[in-house]
Design a protein around this motif. Structure first.
Motif, short mmCIF file in Angstrom:
data_model
loop_
_atom_site.label_atom_id
_atom_site.label_comp_id
_atom_site.label_asym_id
_atom_site.label_seq_id
_atom_site.Cartn_x
_atom_site.Cartn_y
_atom_site.Cartn_z
N ASP A 77 0.83 -1.21 0.00
CA ASP A 77 0.00 0.00 0.00
C ASP A 77 0.86 1.26 0.00
OD1 ASP A 77 -2.44 -1.35 0.08
OD2 ASP A 77 -2.48 -1.40 2.27
N ASP A 78 1.96 1.24 0.76
CA ASP A 78 2.78 2.43 0.87
C ASP A 78 3.60 2.70 -0.39
OD1 ASP A 78 4.33 0.19 1.43
OD2 ASP A 78 5.29 1.04 3.21
N VAL A 79 3.63 1.77 -1.32
CA VAL A 79 4.28 1.98 -2.62
C VAL A 79 3.26 2.47 -3.64
CG1 VAL A 79 5.43 0.84 -4.57
CG2 VAL A 79 6.14 0.34 -2.22
N THR A 80 2.11 1.83 -3.68
CA THR A 80 1.14 2.12 -4.74
C THR A 80 0.19 3.27 -4.39
OG1 THR A 80 -0.43 0.47 -3.93
CG2 THR A 80 1.20 -0.26 -5.56
N ARG A 81 0.30 3.81 -3.21
CA ARG A 81 -0.62 4.86 -2.77
C ARG A 81 -0.75 5.98 -3.79
NH1 ARG A 81 0.06 8.92 2.33
NH2 ARG A 81 -1.96 9.93 2.07
N TYR A 82 0.34 6.44 -4.36
CA TYR A 82 0.31 7.59 -5.27
C TYR A 82 0.46 7.18 -6.74
CZ TYR A 82 1.01 10.13 -0.92
OH TYR A 82 0.87 10.63 0.36
N LEU A 83 0.38 5.90 -7.01
CA LEU A 83 0.49 5.40 -8.38
C LEU A 83 -0.89 5.18 -8.99
CD1 LEU A 83 3.32 2.75 -7.89
CD2 LEU A 83 3.55 5.14 -8.61
N ARG A 84 -0.94 5.14 -10.31
CA ARG A 84 -2.20 4.86 -10.99
C ARG A 84 -2.64 3.41 -10.78
NH1 ARG A 84 0.45 8.52 -14.35
NH2 ARG A 84 -0.80 10.37 -14.78
N SER A 85 -1.69 2.53 -10.58
CA SER A 85 -2.01 1.11 -10.39
C SER A 85 -2.27 0.81 -8.92
CB SER A 85 -0.86 0.24 -10.90
OG SER A 85 0.32 0.52 -10.16
N ASP A 86 -3.08 -0.20 -8.70
CA ASP A 86 -3.33 -0.69 -7.33
C ASP A 86 -2.25 -1.69 -6.95
OD1 ASP A 86 -5.75 0.70 -6.77
OD2 ASP A 86 -6.84 -0.70 -8.07
N ASN A 87 -2.31 -2.15 -5.71
CA ASN A 87 -1.43 -3.24 -5.29
C ASN A 87 -1.61 -4.40 -6.26
OD1 ASN A 87 -1.26 -1.54 -3.14
ND2 ASN A 87 -1.81 -3.04 -1.60
N ARG A 88 -0.53 -5.07 -6.57
CA ARG A 88 -0.61 -6.20 -7.50
C ARG A 88 -0.48 -7.51 -6.74
NH1 ARG A 88 2.34 -2.41 -11.11
NH2 ARG A 88 0.93 -2.09 -12.87
N ASP A 89 -1.41 -8.43 -7.05
CA ASP A 89 -1.25 -9.78 -6.51
C ASP A 89 -0.15 -10.48 -7.32
OD1 ASP A 89 -2.38 -10.78 -8.93
OD2 ASP A 89 -4.38 -10.95 -8.05
N ARG A 90 0.12 -11.73 -7.02
CA ARG A 90 1.26 -12.41 -7.66
C ARG A 90 1.07 -12.50 -9.18
NH1 ARG A 90 5.13 -14.33 -4.60
NH2 ARG A 90 5.79 -15.96 -6.04
N GLU A 91 -0.12 -12.80 -9.63
CA GLU A 91 -0.34 -12.92 -11.08
C GLU A 91 -0.21 -11.56 -11.77
OE1 GLU A 91 -0.59 -14.25 -14.78
OE2 GLU A 91 -0.24 -15.46 -12.98
N GLU A 92 -0.77 -10.53 -11.18
CA GLU A 92 -0.65 -9.18 -11.76
C GLU A 92 0.80 -8.73 -11.77
OE1 GLU A 92 -5.00 -7.41 -10.41
OE2 GLU A 92 -3.32 -7.43 -8.99
N ALA A 93 1.53 -9.02 -10.70
CA ALA A 93 2.95 -8.67 -10.66
C ALA A 93 3.73 -9.43 -11.73
CB ALA A 93 3.52 -8.96 -9.28
#
Length: 188
Positions: free
Chosen positions: A33-49
């Motif tokens: 959460d503290d990485v993606t907070r200001y990004l257009r993308s949400d947290n990524r699960d393993r498959e999305e990552a």
């Protein structure tokens, strides 16, 4: 065209193309959460990552307008992946680019983002011959603003509620540097 010889070395970092071996560390960064907070993308699960890492692998050269160079940033002493840094070639005609970076919070406050982004500015200005490089951030991201300021980039614009990100209107701030300003900075 820009096709560096890898790895690129700074005083404390290695910058290199991503590989599938980076997956676990990449997922750790992208799922926070503290990485993606200001990004257009949400947290990524393993498959999305895994899908995102697959897209990033091979982004190791700028051959034409629209290309992206995205490099993994590694601590050479431990081989730890701590983030990534990018240079995007936005216009051949106007010789423009944009930088970006994402770092694991455990490694913030140590100047790594500034060090890696400085290398991207060097590549953009000295190798690719860009005239102007920008950096766009969410206006709430004070830490990223400090990185751009430490790079010597000047704040050029503040766009009020110009993007809907994660269900809320957000402001965008744009910083930039010209090739002349880069050369003056390097001489100082």
């Amino acid at each position: 065209m820009l096709m560096p010889l890898y790895p690129l070395k700074t005083a404390r970092l290695l910058l290199r193309p991503y590989t599938f071996d980076d997956f676990d560390a990449f997922h750790d960064i992208q799922s926070r959460d503290d990485v993606t907070r200001y990004l257009r993308s949400d947290n990524r699960d393993r498959e999305e990552a895994r899908q995102e890492l697959t897209k990033l692998i091979g982004l190791e050269a700028l051959r034409e307008e629209g290309d992206k160079l995205v490099l993994a940033v590694e601590l050479p002493a431990t081989g730890t992946l701590i983030g990534d840094v990018g240079l995007f070639w936005t216009s051949r005609e106007h010789r423009q680019g944009e930088i970006g970076y994402i770092f694991h919070p455990d490694h913030s406050g140590k100047g790594y983002a500034t060090e890696a982004a400085t290398e991207m500015l060097r590549l953009g200005f000295e190798v690719l011959g860009l005239h102007r490089i920008a950096g766009s951030i969410d206006a709430r991201n004070d830490a990223s603003a400090r990185v751009l300021q430490r790079l010597g980039m000047r704040r050029e614009a503040h766009f009020v509620q110009n993007e809907m990100i994660k269900g809320e209107w957000t402001d965008e701030v744009v910083y930039a540097m010209l090739n002349d300003e880069w050369r003056a900075r390097e001489k100082a």
